[in-house]
Design an enzyme around this catalytic site. Structure first.
Site, PDB file in Angstrom:
ATOM      1  N   SER A 170       0.838  -1.199   0.000  1.00 45.09           N
ATOM      2  CA  SER A 170       0.000   0.000   0.000  1.00 45.09           C
ATOM      3  C   SER A 170       0.872   1.248   0.000  1.00 45.09           C
ATOM      4  CB  SER A 170      -0.900   0.006   1.233  1.00 45.09           C
ATOM      5  OG  SER A 170      -1.450   1.299   1.379  1.00 45.09           O
ATOM      6  N   HIS A 196      -1.302  -1.456  -4.124  1.00 53.41           N
ATOM      7  CA  HIS A 196      -2.538  -1.057  -3.452  1.00 53.41           C
ATOM      8  C   HIS A 196      -2.587   0.468  -3.331  1.00 53.41           C
ATOM      9  CE1 HIS A 196      -5.981  -2.054  -0.869  1.00 53.41           C
ATOM     10  NE2 HIS A 196      -5.586  -1.078  -0.071  1.00 53.41           N
ATOM     11  N   ASP A 235      -4.748   3.538  -1.970  1.00 47.37           N
ATOM     12  CA  ASP A 235      -5.807   3.890  -1.025  1.00 47.37           C
ATOM     13  C   ASP A 235      -6.309   5.304  -1.264  1.00 47.37           C
ATOM     14  OD1 ASP A 235      -6.076   1.646   0.855  1.00 47.37           O
ATOM     15  OD2 ASP A 235      -3.996   2.069   1.370  1.00 47.37           O
ATOM     16  N   MET A 287      -8.864   8.158  -0.062  1.00 49.00           N
ATOM     17  CA  MET A 287      -9.701   8.534   1.095  1.00 49.00           C
ATOM     18  C   MET A 287     -10.196   9.958   0.926  1.00 49.00           C
ATOM     19  SD  MET A 287      -7.276   7.218   4.157  1.00 49.00           S
ATOM     20  CE  MET A 287      -6.620   5.552   4.202  1.00 49.00           C
ATOM     21  N   HIS A 291      -8.363   0.949  -3.799  1.00 54.32           N
ATOM     22  CA  HIS A 291      -9.272   0.781  -2.656  1.00 54.32           C
ATOM     23  C   HIS A 291      -9.950   2.121  -2.386  1.00 54.32           C
ATOM     24  CE1 HIS A 291      -9.488  -0.231   1.972  1.00 54.32           C
ATOM     25  NE2 HIS A 291     -10.678  -0.121   1.415  1.00 54.32           N
ATOM     26  N   MET A 341     -12.059   4.433  -0.448  1.00 47.46           N
ATOM     27  CA  MET A 341     -12.693   4.725   0.841  1.00 47.46           C
ATOM     28  C   MET A 341     -13.331   6.097   0.695  1.00 47.46           C
ATOM     29  SD  MET A 341      -9.692   3.214   3.223  1.00 47.46           S
ATOM     30  CE  MET A 341      -8.516   3.262   1.877  1.00 47.46           C
ATOM     31  N   MET A 346     -11.538  -5.955   5.789  1.00 43.56           N
ATOM     32  CA  MET A 346     -10.660  -5.023   6.509  1.00 43.56           C
ATOM     33  C   MET A 346     -10.258  -5.634   7.851  1.00 43.56           C
ATOM     34  SD  MET A 346     -10.065  -2.471   4.564  1.00 43.56           S
ATOM     35  CE  MET A 346      -9.070  -1.546   5.756  1.00 43.56           C
ATOM     36  N   ASP A 382      -6.528  -6.365   4.631  1.00 44.91           N
ATOM     37  CA  ASP A 382      -5.874  -5.053   4.608  1.00 44.91           C
ATOM     38  C   ASP A 382      -5.863  -4.467   6.013  1.00 44.91           C
ATOM     39  OD1 ASP A 382      -4.979  -2.498   3.993  1.00 44.91           O
ATOM     40  OD2 ASP A 382      -6.722  -1.961   2.772  1.00 44.91           O
TER      41      ASP A 382
END
Ligand code: DX5
Ligand code: ZN
Length: 221
Positions: free
Chosen positions: A7, A31, A33, A35, A64, A66, A135, A173
């Site tokens: 990540s 990965h 992320d 957000m 991913h 979020m 998660m 994760d």
């Protein structure tokens, strides 16, 4: 087959290209992320960053999301060169619709649940998924402690996948290192996301290979 997905949330953002190069040849996925400060209490990075790093590597981007109501941005993330797009069950009123949008954009579709969400919500969505992300920390931040109780969810999802003969990867994760990678693989996870344990290590190649070995020894299916 075990896959490692480092990540980049834990990398040095001032040197992203070099950080990606540290894992490029050794990891299976990257990965990414995203957000938004609404779905989770943190803001990471978004489209312009993904667009820039896409030019530096051919790695498979495991994105991913979020973010609240991800349906607003699926086409854009697809166009930026995401390969797998994972949304949160809790982030939208109609997860099935969003999973269909991801596949319609020609990408692999993933669904994720937060630690307090019951695993049973996933069953009806599995035919629309290529990946399930359980998660193992509360989403929002790197460097948290692995929640062992989540392993029951990993086993439950893996057993439905086997029973129904679905072609779905099971990803974990949060708090993954060589030790917890082995525990997650034993429960049935085959894609292991690791942020701090890879990027805080001086030798990312070794961190990845130690994790892979530990997981391969205990992987059950
Ligand atoms: C947390 C993110 C993770 C995070 C994991 O919300 O989804 O991908 O980067 O970081 P570590 O491996 O440090 O727990
Ligand atoms: Zn993540």
């Amino acid at each position: 087959m075990i896959k490692i997905s480092p990540s980049i949330l834990s990398c040095d953002f001032a040197r992203m290209g070099e950080e990606i190069a540290r894992v490029d040849k050794f990891a299976d996925y990257l990965h990414v992320d995203v957000m938004d400060g609404l779905f989770v209490p943190n803001i990471s990075f978004g489209m312009p960053v993904i667009k820039s790093i896409r030019k530096t590597t051919d790695m498979i981007f495991d994105v991913h999301l979020m973010i609240d109501r991800p349906e607003r941005y699926i086409d854009e993330f697809a166009k930026l060169g995401s390969d797998i797009i994972t949304i949160h069950y809790e982030s939208t009123d109609d997860p099935a619709k969003v999973l269909k949008m991801i596949r319609a954009a020609g990408k692999k579709a993933g669904i994720s649940i937060k630690p307090r969400t019951d695993v049973s919500v996933l069953a009806p969505l599995l035919p629309l998924c290529d990946l399930v992300l359980i998660m193992t920390v509360e989403p929002g931040f790197g460097g948290q402690k692995f929640i062992h109780d989540m392993m029951d969810k990993v086993s439950a999802v893996r057993s439905i996948i086997k029973k129904e003969n679905y072609n779905i990867e099971v990803e974990v994760d949060g708090g993954i290192n060589a030790e917890t990678a082995a525990i997650a693989a034993k429960a049935g996870a085959n894609v292991l996301v690791a942020g701090s344990s890879v990027f805080s290590s001086k030798n990312a190649e070794k961190a990845i290979s130690d994790m892979r070995k530990a997981a391969e020894q205990s992987y059950i299916s």
